[in-house]
Motif scaffolding. Structure first.
Motif, mmCIF file in Angstrom:
data_model
loop_
_atom_site.group_PDB
_atom_site.id
_atom_site.type_symbol
_atom_site.label_atom_id
_atom_site.label_comp_id
_atom_site.label_asym_id
_atom_site.label_seq_id
_atom_site.Cartn_x
_atom_site.Cartn_y
_atom_site.Cartn_z
ATOM 1 N N SER A 97 0.689 -1.193 -0.509
ATOM 2 C CA SER A 97 -0.426 0.163 0.128
ATOM 3 C C SER A 97 0.704 0.972 0.086
ATOM 4 C CB SER A 97 -0.487 0.246 1.122
ATOM 5 O OG SER A 97 -0.279 0.181 2.717
ATOM 6 N N LEU A 98 2.245 0.975 0.221
ATOM 7 C CA LEU A 98 3.000 2.444 0.134
ATOM 8 C C LEU A 98 3.317 3.031 -0.603
ATOM 9 C CD1 LEU A 98 5.495 2.157 3.406
ATOM 10 C CD2 LEU A 98 4.839 4.592 2.045
ATOM 11 N N ALA A 99 3.807 0.919 -1.974
ATOM 12 C CA ALA A 99 4.351 1.059 -3.138
ATOM 13 C C ALA A 99 3.122 2.359 -3.738
ATOM 14 C CB ALA A 99 4.941 0.156 -2.875
ATOM 15 N N ARG A 100 1.450 1.683 -3.292
ATOM 16 C CA ARG A 100 1.014 2.511 -3.958
ATOM 17 C C ARG A 100 0.577 3.477 -3.784
ATOM 18 N NH1 ARG A 100 -4.938 0.583 -2.626
ATOM 19 N NH2 ARG A 100 -3.345 -1.131 -1.725
ATOM 20 N N ALA A 101 0.851 4.180 -2.545
ATOM 21 C CA ALA A 101 0.294 5.606 -2.420
ATOM 22 C C ALA A 101 1.469 6.139 -2.965
ATOM 23 C CB ALA A 101 0.223 5.458 -1.102
ATOM 24 N N ASN A 102 2.761 6.042 -3.436
ATOM 25 C CA ASN A 102 3.939 6.924 -3.539
ATOM 26 C C ASN A 102 3.277 6.953 -5.158
ATOM 27 O OD1 ASN A 102 5.681 6.832 -1.818
ATOM 28 N ND2 ASN A 102 6.482 5.191 -1.873
#
Lengths: 173, 375
Positions: B352-357
């Motif tokens: 989800s962090l990657a998605r947020a980025n």
């Protein structure tokens, strides 16, 4: 110039008729409503304007020919169409009554600076009607859309006025 | 001497406790009008009156001493007090009641009227006139105040573009004022000319709110301003809801996180404003966001600018893209904020962090594209 005006007109009218909802809360709708209220409260002299039906973006207006001009005594009907991004784009003003005037093209489209490039969002329909009345008194032959009439106006003013008065009697009474 | 000074104050406190409403009549009209302008309610007024008694005021101290020296027992007789104060009340200040929504003050005025029988001075007459004025205001709710020239003012303070009362007015170099939003649209769509006089104006993007004019308008036409604020807020909400299923999902997520974060933040901002907690949250987020992404516009008053930005960001009909980008950025921020707030790494898995980025990059790209298109 005429061609571009005509082209813009047809696409315009189709877009307005398809776009406009009956209960509009958009900025343009609000502004038009406000103008309507102000017109009712403080009507301009010798002219009137209001929505044609339930479509706020399509108005009908009348102008009574100013005494002392060849148009005196005539009642001229005009169609006013507001673009969806009014007041940032000018309204389109069309004479429904035939008129002999060098700034009104055969289709009735009024050609004025303030209805084209010189439009300003601070202008209202009241001011536009005032401007139309003023070109009936003082035609602008140097920015004419009907060169023949402009020629006649500059060359033989009396004949021009005769024809204009005759048209007024024929079409506007 | 020290004791002498303190004892009257205690006596005063006791007086407030026994019959608190008497104090309202003890305040000078000048003080009351000042309080009215500051928007204090009755409670604040009472509290402030105690503070005022503490401030070094030669005149009042002298009177206190006089009360002590005259050997009269400390009574609750308000008549006596008022008799002492009459010189002050004789000197009434006619105040302009600009806010129509001051029912607490009106109540105190009523009380005073009730007790008017004992003191019939000019001060109470003025108060009466003031009451009449206020009642007239409530009879005609459309006008913010009963100034005789209010219609002319309304014309004068209207925006020539939307024909309504200027909302966040911006003034051109040639001296004409329009709503900031209207002026910006005019500059975008009709060229960089003043709509009134066709003089060249600078880029409509950099226009700032004329603070004095805006405050004046808010004072004169509170109802209109409030109505417009509410309209733009509800419009923004609607638009946000119409965006896409993905944002709707994040909306839900946001709402679920809201009760945790909101109370502390709203408490910090001492809920004097009538805004809901959601508004508060929105404003706080937007402010933070703004600090991060916004370097172009000069900030005059940061909070106001943030509020404006928040409203404009989600409400403009034409720039749906911009609204979407802001929305995405806000969600991205919210996720990171939530993560840092709780210090739980398992709440934010790496995917989800990657998605947020990714989302952040996309929104930034979108922002860039928008700004290029506007240029």
């Amino acid at each position: 110039m005429m061609i571009s005006g005509g082209g813009g007109r047809s696409s315009w009218s189709s877009s307005t008729s398809s776009w406009v909802p009956t209960t509009s809360v958009s900025a343009s709708g609000k502004r038009i409503q406000r103008e309507m209220v102000e017109l009712n409260n403080d009507p301009p002299p010798d002219s009137s304007a209001g929505p044609k039906g339930d479509n706020l973006y399509h108005w009908i207006a009348t102008i009574i020919g100013t005494p002392g001009t060849p148009y005196q005594g005539g009642i001229f009907f005009l169609d006013i169409k507001f673009p969806s991004d009014y007041p940032f784009k000018p309204p389109q003003v069309v004479f429904k009554t035939r008129i002999y005037h060098c700034n009104v093209d055969p289709d009735g489209l009024v050609s004025m600076g303030i209805l084209k490039d010189d439009w300003s969002p601070a202008l209202t329909i009241t001011k536009v009607l005032l401007a139309v009345r003023s070109i009936l008194t003082n035609p602008d032959p140097y920015n004419a859309v009907v060169p023949g009439i402009a020629h006649l106006y500059l060359g033989d003013r009396a004949k021009h006025d005769d024809i204009a008065a005759e048209w007024t009697v024929r079409f506007a009474k | 001497m020290e004791e002498q000074k303190r004892s009257p104050r205690k006596q005063k406190l006791a007086l407030v406790d026994s019959n608190g409403q008497n104090l309202a009549t003890l305040l000078s009209p000048r003080f009351k009008s000042a309080a009215a302008m500051a928007g204090w309610d009755e409670e604040a007024l009472l509290l402030a009156s105690l503070v005022v008694e503490d401030t070094p005021d030669r005149d009042s101290k002298h009177k206190k001493r006089y009360v002590l020296h005259s050997k009269t027992p400390p009574t609750n007789s308000s008549r006596k007090r008022r008799a002492l104060r009459t010189p002050k009340a004789r000197n009434p200040v006619t105040f302009l009641d600009l806010d129509a929504e001051e029912t607490p003050r009106k109540d105190s005025g009523r009380k005073k009227e009730g007790k008017k029988s004992c003191v019939d001075n000019e001060g109470s007459k003025v108060e009466e006139v003031g009451n009449e004025l206020r009642e007239k205001n409530q009879g005609a709710p459309s006008s913010g105040s009963a100034l005789p020239c209010i219609d002319k003012l309304r014309d004068e303070l209207s925006c020539a573009i939307c024909l309504e009362i200027c909302f966040e007015p911006s003034t051109t170099p040639c001296g004409h004022s329009f709503c900031r939003k209207c002026l910006r649209s005019a500059a975008d769509k009709c060229g960089k000319k003043c709509p009134k006089c066709r003089q060249l104006i600078s880029n409509g993007r950099s226009c700032t709110v004329n603070t004095v004019l805006w405050n004046t308008i808010q004072l004169l036409f509170p109802q209109e301003v409030e109505a417009r604020k509410a309209a733009s807020a509800s419009k923004g909400r609607q638009q946000v809801q119409n965006l896409s299923p993905e944002t709707a999902f994040f909306d839900n997520l946001r709402n679920s996180t809201q009760p945790r974060g909101a109370p502390s933040r709203s408490m910090r901002r001492s809920g004097a404003t009538a805004s809901t907690t959601q508004d508060d949250e929105d404003a706080a987020l937007a402010r933070r966001l703004q600090r991060e992404i916004d370097e172009q516009s000069p900030e005059t008053t940061r909070i106001r600018a943030a509020r404006v930005r928040a409203r404009r960001g989600v409400s403009t009909g034409q720039h749906e893209d911009a609204a979407l980008a802001l929305r995405l950025q806000r969600e991205e921020f919210l996720q990171t904020f939530r993560g840092s707030n709780q210090d739980q790494s398992n709440r934010l898995p790496s995917s989800s962090l990657a998605r947020a980025n990714l989302r952040a990059m996309a929104s930034r790209a979108m922002n860039l594209r928008i700004s290029e298109r506007r240029r």
